[in-house]
Scaffold this active site. Structure first.
Site, PDB file in Angstrom:
ATOM      1  N   SER A 130     -12.063   3.911  -1.081  1.00 47.03           N
ATOM      2  CA  SER A 130     -10.848   4.130  -1.869  1.00 47.03           C
ATOM      3  C   SER A 130     -11.183   4.980  -3.087  1.00 47.03           C
ATOM      4  O   SER A 130     -12.254   4.834  -3.682  1.00 47.03           O
ATOM      5  CB  SER A 130     -10.264   2.802  -2.336  1.00 47.03           C
ATOM      6  OG  SER A 130      -9.227   3.041  -3.263  1.00 47.03           O
ATOM      7  N   TYR A 184     -10.422  -5.561  -5.770  1.00 41.98           N
ATOM      8  CA  TYR A 184     -10.274  -4.561  -4.695  1.00 41.98           C
ATOM      9  C   TYR A 184     -11.240  -3.409  -4.959  1.00 41.98           C
ATOM     10  O   TYR A 184     -12.005  -3.001  -4.083  1.00 41.98           O
ATOM     11  CB  TYR A 184      -8.831  -4.056  -4.658  1.00 41.98           C
ATOM     12  CG  TYR A 184      -8.564  -2.959  -3.643  1.00 41.98           C
ATOM     13  CD1 TYR A 184      -8.370  -3.262  -2.305  1.00 41.98           C
ATOM     14  CD2 TYR A 184      -8.513  -1.618  -4.030  1.00 41.98           C
ATOM     15  CE1 TYR A 184      -8.126  -2.271  -1.364  1.00 41.98           C
ATOM     16  CE2 TYR A 184      -8.268  -0.613  -3.107  1.00 41.98           C
ATOM     17  CZ  TYR A 184      -8.075  -0.940  -1.775  1.00 41.98           C
ATOM     18  OH  TYR A 184      -7.834   0.058  -0.852  1.00 41.98           O
TER      19      TYR A 184
HETATM   20  P1  NAI Z   1      -2.422  -0.897   6.648  1.00 46.20           P
HETATM   21  O1  NAI Z   1      -2.001  -2.179   6.032  1.00 46.20           O
HETATM   22  O2  NAI Z   1      -1.410  -0.044   7.318  1.00 46.20           O
HETATM   23  O3  NAI Z   1      -3.602  -1.133   7.687  1.00 46.20           O
HETATM   24  C1  NAI Z   1      -4.584  -2.099   7.512  1.00 46.20           C
HETATM   25  C2  NAI Z   1      -5.190  -2.417   8.853  1.00 46.20           C
HETATM   26  O4  NAI Z   1      -6.158  -3.455   8.674  1.00 46.20           O
HETATM   27  C3  NAI Z   1      -4.174  -2.919   9.875  1.00 46.20           C
HETATM   28  O5  NAI Z   1      -4.470  -2.362  11.141  1.00 46.20           O
HETATM   29  C4  NAI Z   1      -4.431  -4.413   9.911  1.00 46.20           C
HETATM   30  O6  NAI Z   1      -4.170  -4.977  11.181  1.00 46.20           O
HETATM   31  C5  NAI Z   1      -5.925  -4.448   9.631  1.00 46.20           C
HETATM   32  N1  NAI Z   1      -6.325  -5.753   9.127  1.00 46.20           N
HETATM   33  C6  NAI Z   1      -5.991  -6.324   7.943  1.00 46.20           C
HETATM   34  N2  NAI Z   1      -6.522  -7.565   7.856  1.00 46.20           N
HETATM   35  C7  NAI Z   1      -7.204  -7.756   9.020  1.00 46.20           C
HETATM   36  C8  NAI Z   1      -7.946  -8.836   9.538  1.00 46.20           C
HETATM   37  N3  NAI Z   1      -8.120  -9.972   8.857  1.00 46.20           N
HETATM   38  N4  NAI Z   1      -8.519  -8.703  10.763  1.00 46.20           N
HETATM   39  C9  NAI Z   1      -8.349  -7.575  11.469  1.00 46.20           C
HETATM   40  N5  NAI Z   1      -7.656  -6.514  11.040  1.00 46.20           N
HETATM   41  C10 NAI Z   1      -7.082  -6.617   9.831  1.00 46.20           C
HETATM   42  O7  NAI Z   1      -3.111  -0.100   5.470  1.00 46.20           O
HETATM   43  P2  NAI Z   1      -3.853   1.307   5.408  1.00 46.20           P
HETATM   44  O8  NAI Z   1      -3.344   1.981   4.221  1.00 46.20           O
HETATM   45  O9  NAI Z   1      -3.850   1.999   6.698  1.00 46.20           O
HETATM   46  O10 NAI Z   1      -5.346   0.801   5.085  1.00 46.20           O
HETATM   47  C11 NAI Z   1      -6.464   1.218   5.832  1.00 46.20           C
HETATM   48  C12 NAI Z   1      -7.666   1.290   4.904  1.00 46.20           C
HETATM   49  O11 NAI Z   1      -7.434   2.310   3.944  1.00 46.20           O
HETATM   50  C13 NAI Z   1      -7.923   0.000   4.112  1.00 46.20           C
HETATM   51  O12 NAI Z   1      -9.310  -0.243   4.085  1.00 46.20           O
HETATM   52  C14 NAI Z   1      -7.412   0.342   2.733  1.00 46.20           C
HETATM   53  O13 NAI Z   1      -8.089  -0.399   1.755  1.00 46.20           O
HETATM   54  C15 NAI Z   1      -7.737   1.825   2.659  1.00 46.20           C
HETATM   55  N6  NAI Z   1      -6.986   2.560   1.649  1.00 46.20           N
HETATM   56  C16 NAI Z   1      -5.622   2.683   1.713  1.00 46.20           C
HETATM   57  C17 NAI Z   1      -4.949   3.390   0.714  1.00 46.20           C
HETATM   58  C18 NAI Z   1      -3.464   3.538   0.725  1.00 46.20           C
HETATM   59  O14 NAI Z   1      -2.901   3.991  -0.300  1.00 46.20           O
HETATM   60  N7  NAI Z   1      -2.766   3.228   1.795  1.00 46.20           N
HETATM   61  C19 NAI Z   1      -5.669   4.035  -0.399  1.00 46.20           C
HETATM   62  C20 NAI Z   1      -7.089   3.858  -0.357  1.00 46.20           C
HETATM   63  C21 NAI Z   1      -7.712   3.138   0.634  1.00 46.20           C
END
Ligand code: NAI
Length: 224
Positions: free
Chosen positions: A122, A134
Site C-alpha cells: 500500500s 494497517y
Molecule cells: P477487496 O475488498 O475488493 O478485495 C479483498 C480480497 O481479499 C477479496 O477477494 C476478499 O475475498 C479477500 N479476503 C479478505 N479477507 C480474506 C480472508 N480472511 N480469507 C481469504 N480471502 C480474504 O479490496 P482490494 O482493494 O481489491 O484489496 C486488495 C489488496 O489491495 C489488499 O491487500 C489491500 O490492502 C490492497 N490495497 C487496496 C487499496 C485500495 O484503495 N483499494 C489501496 C492500497 C492497497
C-alpha cells in the site's frame, strides 16, 4: 505464461489480476473465501479463509507447484491512534504478513528457478493518520519482500511489492473507512484495479526478470 496462484481473487485487485493473467494464457488458481464470477477453462478455485493459519497452509499445499504467486487478499480496519483495535491489528498482520510469509515458504521450495512472487502492499505503508496498524502491516511486507528477494535471487526467483494508492474497488467504498473519505489524487481519478493488475502481470513476464526486492507505487501522484 505458466501456472499462477492469486489470493484474494473474489473482488477488486485480485479479481483484476486473475482476469489479466487468464487473458495472457496463464493457468490460474485463486484462493479466497468466495468464488469469483469467473468461468474460464484455465481457472480453478480453492475456497479458504486465509486468516486461519491452518486453512492457509492447506490451501497453499493444494495449490502448488506454481510458477508465480500473487498475494492480494487484504482487509482495511481503521481506528485513530488512541482507538487502535489490537484484534483488528492481529487480523491484518495475519492476513497481510503471515499469509505472505506462509505463501513464499510453502511455494518457493517447489517452484522452478525463475519463479515470481508479488505482494500487494500500500502507498500508505509509510504511515497515515487513522491507519496505523494497517500501515504497519503493509510496511512489514517490505522487510519480508526484500529479505526473501535476497534469499531467492540465486535461483532467479523474484519478489516484489506493488503498492497502490486509493484504488476503485469495494475496499475503497467500505463504510468502515468513511472516517476519512477517499480523496482524489493529483492525477484527478482513482487508480483502476486493471492498472494495478497490468503491473503485476508485467512483473510476472519475462522482461521483468531483473526486477526484484522493489516496491512499485501506483497512486495517481498521491505520494508527490
Ligand atoms: P477487496 O475488498 O475488493 O478485495 C479483498 C480480497 O481479499 C477479496 O477477494 C476478499 O475475498 C479477500 N479476503 C479478505 N479477507 C480474506 C480472508 N480472511 N480469507 C481469504 N480471502 C480474504 O479490496 P482490494 O482493494 O481489491 O484489496 C486488495 C489488496 O489491495 C489488499 O491487500 C489491500 O490492502 C490492497 N490495497 C487496496 C487499496 C485500495 O484503495 N483499494 C489501496 C492500497 C492497497
Amino acid at each position: 505464461a505458466g501456472r499462477a496462484l492469486v489470493t484474494g481473487c473474489s473482488s477488486g485487485i485480485g479479481l483484476a489480476v486473475v482476469t489479466a493473467l487468464l487473458g495472457q494464457g496463464w493457468h490460474v488458481t485463486g484462493i479466497s473465501r468466495r468464488e469469483p464470477p469467473i468461468r474460464a477453462p484455465g481457472y480453478r478455485h480453492i475456497p479458504a479463509d486465509l486468516s486461519d493459519s491452518a486453512a492457509a497452509d492447506s490451501a497453499f499445499e493444494a495449490a502448488g507447484p506454481v510458477d508465480a504467486a500473487v498475494h492480494a487478499a487484504g482487509v482495511l480496519r481503521v481506528g485513530d491512534h488512541q482507538g487502535m483495535d489490537m484484534q483488528d491489528g492481529a487480523l491484518m498482520w495475519r492476513l497481510h504478513v503471515d499469509v505472505a510469509a506462509r505463501m513464499i515458504q510453502t511455494l518457493a521450495p517447489r517452484m522452478a528457478d525463475g519463479g515470481r512472487f508479488v505482494l500487494i502492499g500500500s502507498r500508505i505503508a509509510k504511515g497515515a493518520p487513522g491507519r496505523s496498524l494497517y500501515a504497519a502491516s503493509k510496511a512489514a511486507l517490505n522487510g519480508l519482500a526484500r529479505s526473501c528477494a535476497a534469499e531467492l535471487a540465486p535461483r532467479g526467483i523474484t519478489v516484489n511489492i506493488v503498492a497502490p494508492g486509493a484504488t476503485d474497488t469495494p475496499m475503497l467504498r467500505d463504510p468502515a473507512r468513511a472516517d476519512v473519505a477517499p480523496k482524489l489524487p493529483p492525477l484527478g481519478r482513482f487508480v483502476q484495479p486493471g492498472e494495478v493488475a497490468a503491473m503485476v502481470a508485467y512483473l510476472l513476464s519475462p522482461p521483468a526478470a531483473s526486477i526484484t526486492g522493489q516496491e512499485i507505487v501506483i497512486c495517481g501522484g498521491a505520494s508527490l
